[in-house]
Write an enzyme that holds these catalytic residues in place. Structure first.
Site, short mmCIF file in Angstrom:
data_model
loop_
_atom_site.label_atom_id
_atom_site.label_comp_id
_atom_site.label_asym_id
_atom_site.label_seq_id
_atom_site.Cartn_x
_atom_site.Cartn_y
_atom_site.Cartn_z
N VAL A 45 0.99 -3.67 3.87
CA VAL A 45 0.95 -4.99 4.52
C VAL A 45 2.22 -5.80 4.29
CG1 VAL A 45 -1.58 -5.19 4.56
CG2 VAL A 45 -0.30 -6.10 2.61
N TYR A 104 -3.32 -2.03 -10.60
CA TYR A 104 -3.29 -1.89 -9.14
C TYR A 104 -2.37 -2.96 -8.51
CZ TYR A 104 -4.79 -2.24 -4.31
OH TYR A 104 -4.78 -2.32 -2.94
N LYS A 113 0.41 3.42 -2.89
CA LYS A 113 -0.72 4.36 -3.02
C LYS A 113 -0.24 5.81 -2.92
CE LYS A 113 -4.33 1.09 -1.31
NZ LYS A 113 -3.75 -0.22 -1.16
N TYR A 150 -3.92 2.85 8.00
CA TYR A 150 -5.13 2.03 8.16
C TYR A 150 -6.06 2.65 9.19
CZ TYR A 150 -2.22 -1.14 5.51
OH TYR A 150 -1.42 -1.67 4.55
N SER A 193 0.80 -1.24 0.00
CA SER A 193 0.00 0.00 0.00
C SER A 193 0.82 1.27 0.00
CB SER A 193 -0.93 0.03 1.21
OG SER A 193 -2.17 -0.49 0.85
N1 GLU Z 1 -2.14 -5.25 -2.33
C1 GLU Z 1 -2.78 -5.18 -1.05
C2 GLU Z 1 -4.28 -5.31 -1.20
O1 GLU Z 1 -4.85 -4.79 -2.11
C3 GLU Z 1 -2.41 -3.88 -0.42
C4 GLU Z 1 -2.83 -3.86 0.97
C5 GLU Z 1 -2.03 -2.96 1.82
O2 GLU Z 1 -0.80 -2.95 1.81
O3 GLU Z 1 -2.71 -2.23 2.57
O4 GLU Z 1 -4.93 -5.93 -0.40
#
Ligand code: GLU
Length: 304
Positions: A258, A188, A66, A240, A63
């Site tokens: 994650v 993604y 992002k 989160y 993530s």
């Molecule tokens: N690729 C993970 C998902 O889409 C990213 C989650 C994360 O790192 O928060 O679940």
């Protein structure tokens, strides 16, 4: 500030905690990563690097990508992006579907999965191969070319991306995705599968610590306003559903993934990255969160 001595002190203090927590296993390729890794790096705006432990071992940024896709989507769309993605903490898990129903397919913020799917859609419209464009940005920010996405991790996530697929089709049903869902999901998953190390990531976020100007070259990549907005979103939505607690205990803009990485920044001073794959129930790296808490306590540096 003797950052090197400080990082060594933090590493020593955390030894009993390293290895605790749960490695993310819902993406099969990530399940085999050892929870014993710990690395941390600080990169100052003048380029000076301080690093301990596994700070030069590449890991799956997940993530944290992002952050980079948000930089690019803002470069593409400017403030028009906020018509398609909100900027409030979600108060729900990062992969929740329920809020999308109530809020008509406008994701709460760009750092939950639903929001990042909209960012990926913006990049699919703008670039023929969006993952290459995102990798190119990470290379530019890190200052070297040896950054790639891991095809096995991308495929592993894509093969099991049922919930992200559900979210994407749901967003599409509200008219908030322009491109075909499979194309958006491919992009993604590849963004999430980019691998970088702590030094790369700490250097990358010096862009945001330096208010949108790349310290290495002096090139402005983001307006002052866009950099401010990204930093604000990191503080309020970057870790989160524990972002409030993180602001309380760490007090820096940060983004976690994650894969166990967390990037943070001290405005005007440095980028920081810590990696340890054992996650707390919040999804944030357990040792990584504590390391950043020690960092701001021992340095007295936070935004407050
Ligand atoms: N690729 C993970 C998902 O889409 C990213 C989650 C994360 O790192 O928060 O679940």
């Amino acid at each position: 500030m003797d950052y090197q001595a400080l990082l060594e002190q933090i590493h020593d203090q955390l030894r009993p905690v390293i290895g605790q927590g749960q490695v993310a296993n819902y993406i099969p390729e990530l399940a085999g990563v050892s929870p014993q890794h710990f690395g941390m790096a600080v990169v100052q705006l003048d380029g000076t690097v301080h690093a301990v432990g596994d700070a030069r071992v590449p890991f799956s940024i997940q993530s944290i990508s992002k952050l980079f896709t948000l930089v690019m989507a803002l470069q593409c769309e400017g403030d028009a992006l906020w018509q398609r993605v909100g900027r409030e903490p979600s108060g729900n898990p990062f992969n929740s579907l329920v809020q999308l129903e109530r809020e008509s397919g406008i994701p709460r913020n760009p750092f939950i999965n639903a929001g990042a799917l909209v960012l990926a859609d913006v990049l699919c419209t703008r670039y023929a191969v969006p993952e290459t464009a995102v990798v190119d940005l990470t290379r530019k920010l890190a200052g070297h070319e040896d950054i790639h996405y891991n095809r096995r991790v991308a495929k592993s996530e894509r093969d099991t991306a049922h919930r992200n697929a559900a979210m994407a089709y749901f967003i599409k049903s509200f008219g908030n995705l322009r491109n075909p869902v499979p194309q958006v999901l491919d992009a993604y998953c590849r963004h999430c599968a980019i691998e970088m190390n702590c030094v790369d990531l700490a250097r990358a976020v010096t862009l945001l610590a330096h208010h949108g100007v790349l310290p290495r070259t002096g090139e402005r990549l983001l307006s002052l306003g866009a950099a401010k907005r990204i930093n604000a979103l990191m503080l309020t939505c970057g870790t989160y559903d524990a972002a409030g607690d993180f602001a309380f205990s760490v007090g820096l803009p940060a983004k976690s993934g994650v894969g166990g990485g967390i990037v943070a920044l001290v405005p005007g001073e440095c980028g920081v990255c810590v990696w340890s794959p054992g996650l707390a129930p919040s999804g944030n790296s357990l040792a990584g969160s504590l390391a950043l808490e020690h960092f701001t306590t021992l340095t007295g540096r936070s935004i407050f």
